[in-house]
Design a protein around this motif. Structure first.
Motif, PDB file in Angstrom:
ATOM      1  N   ARG A  79       3.046  -2.422  -2.578  1.00 41.61           N
ATOM      2  CA  ARG A  79       3.144  -2.890  -1.104  1.00 41.61           C
ATOM      3  C   ARG A  79       4.502  -3.722  -1.369  1.00 41.61           C
ATOM      4  O   ARG A  79       5.419  -3.665  -0.452  1.00 41.61           O
ATOM      5  CB  ARG A  79       2.113  -3.861  -0.610  1.00 41.61           C
ATOM      6  CG  ARG A  79       2.361  -3.929   0.803  1.00 41.61           C
ATOM      7  CD  ARG A  79       1.300  -4.785   1.513  1.00 41.61           C
ATOM      8  NE  ARG A  79       0.160  -3.993   1.287  1.00 41.61           N
ATOM      9  CZ  ARG A  79      -0.291  -3.215   2.501  1.00 41.61           C
ATOM     10  NH1 ARG A  79       0.381  -3.065   3.476  1.00 41.61           N
ATOM     11  NH2 ARG A  79      -1.495  -2.485   2.552  1.00 41.61           N
ATOM     12  N   GLN A  82       7.659  -1.449  -1.771  1.00 43.16           N
ATOM     13  CA  GLN A  82       7.824  -0.801  -0.632  1.00 43.16           C
ATOM     14  C   GLN A  82       8.699  -1.643   0.330  1.00 43.16           C
ATOM     15  O   GLN A  82       9.772  -1.449   1.070  1.00 43.16           O
ATOM     16  CB  GLN A  82       6.596  -0.024   0.059  1.00 43.16           C
ATOM     17  CG  GLN A  82       6.982   0.735   1.241  1.00 43.16           C
ATOM     18  CD  GLN A  82       5.662   1.351   1.718  1.00 43.16           C
ATOM     19  OE1 GLN A  82       4.443   1.122   1.233  1.00 43.16           O
ATOM     20  NE2 GLN A  82       5.944   2.503   2.851  1.00 43.16           N
ATOM     21  N   ARG A 111       4.535   7.221  -1.708  1.00 45.78           N
ATOM     22  CA  ARG A 111       4.577   6.506  -0.468  1.00 45.78           C
ATOM     23  C   ARG A 111       5.856   6.779   0.272  1.00 45.78           C
ATOM     24  O   ARG A 111       5.874   7.100   1.585  1.00 45.78           O
ATOM     25  CB  ARG A 111       4.438   4.914  -0.684  1.00 45.78           C
ATOM     26  CG  ARG A 111       3.202   4.312  -1.042  1.00 45.78           C
ATOM     27  CD  ARG A 111       2.803   2.939  -0.832  1.00 45.78           C
ATOM     28  NE  ARG A 111       1.516   2.543  -0.784  1.00 45.78           N
ATOM     29  CZ  ARG A 111       0.891   1.526  -0.452  1.00 45.78           C
ATOM     30  NH1 ARG A 111       1.735   0.780   0.132  1.00 45.78           N
ATOM     31  NH2 ARG A 111      -0.273   1.191  -0.846  1.00 45.78           N
TER      32      ARG A 111
END
Length: 201
Positions: A79, A82, A111
């Motif tokens: 996370r 990203q 992702r």
């Protein structure tokens, strides 16, 4: 211009040598693309670590810090990575071909829908494209790979292959606290402790 983002792996406030090699290679590649080098640091205590990567040419240092990140937590790390990509908009993302780097890079590539070249021994810009070289057939040959589709191109770099040149000009060294919207589910799988194995007697 083409920006490069490097994830610099550290543990217990110490960088792996492979991470410093990746930062140095990121600096070389960013310069060839006339872009900036951003370095991502993730952990629970990052104070003072920025200077090491700035000395290797980092223009921007992104820090993602949380008390729960003493050890690797896959979903939390991806996370943060990203979020770094969304902030920097890099043409290239580099990580180390270590256990953590291989795991994190695969998760991030999935992702982003990005191409990923693993265990690379060279990466360069050629004719407007990013070209990576990686060993195949148990190291008997080198495959040259290019990246199709959207950016970024992603690669993990084999440790002990890339040089850390002496006398690299320091980067701008802008330090940015990266806002990451972590959720509790990001920490459902995380390492609680690491024990060194005992040597043979």
């Amino acid at each position: 211009m083409g920006n490069v983002l490097v994830f610099a792996e550290q543990r217990d406030r110490s960088f792996r040598n492979a991470a410093l090699e990746a930062v140095a290679e990121g600096r070389r590649l960013a310069s060839s693309l006339s872009g900036d080098l951003a370095v991502l640091l993730i952990g629970n205590d990052l104070a003072g670590l920025e200077g090491r990567v700035v000395a290797l040419g980092a223009d921007v240092v992104l820090t993602a810090q949380d008390a729960r990140l003493q050890f690797y937590a896959p979903e939390a790390y991806v996370r943060a990575a990203q979020a770094a990509v969304q902030r920097v908009h890099p043409d290239v993302v580099l990580m180390t071909a270590t256990s953590m780097g291989k795991d994190l890079s695969a998760r991030l590539a999935a992702r982003l829908g990005a191409g990923l070249a693993s265990d690379c021994v060279a990466i360069e810009s050629s004719g407007g494209s990013i070209v990576a070289k990686r060993p195949v057939y148990s190291g008997k040959a080198l495959a040259k790979m290019t990246f199709a589709g959207g950016q970024p191109a992603m690669a993990t770099l084999r440790p002990n292959v890339f040089r850390i040149p002496a006398g690299t000009p320091a980067g701008r060294g802008e330090v940015v606290t990266l806002p990451v919207a972590w959720e509790e589910c990001d920490f459902r799988c995380r390492t609680l402790s690491i024990q060194a194995s005992q040597g043979a007697t």
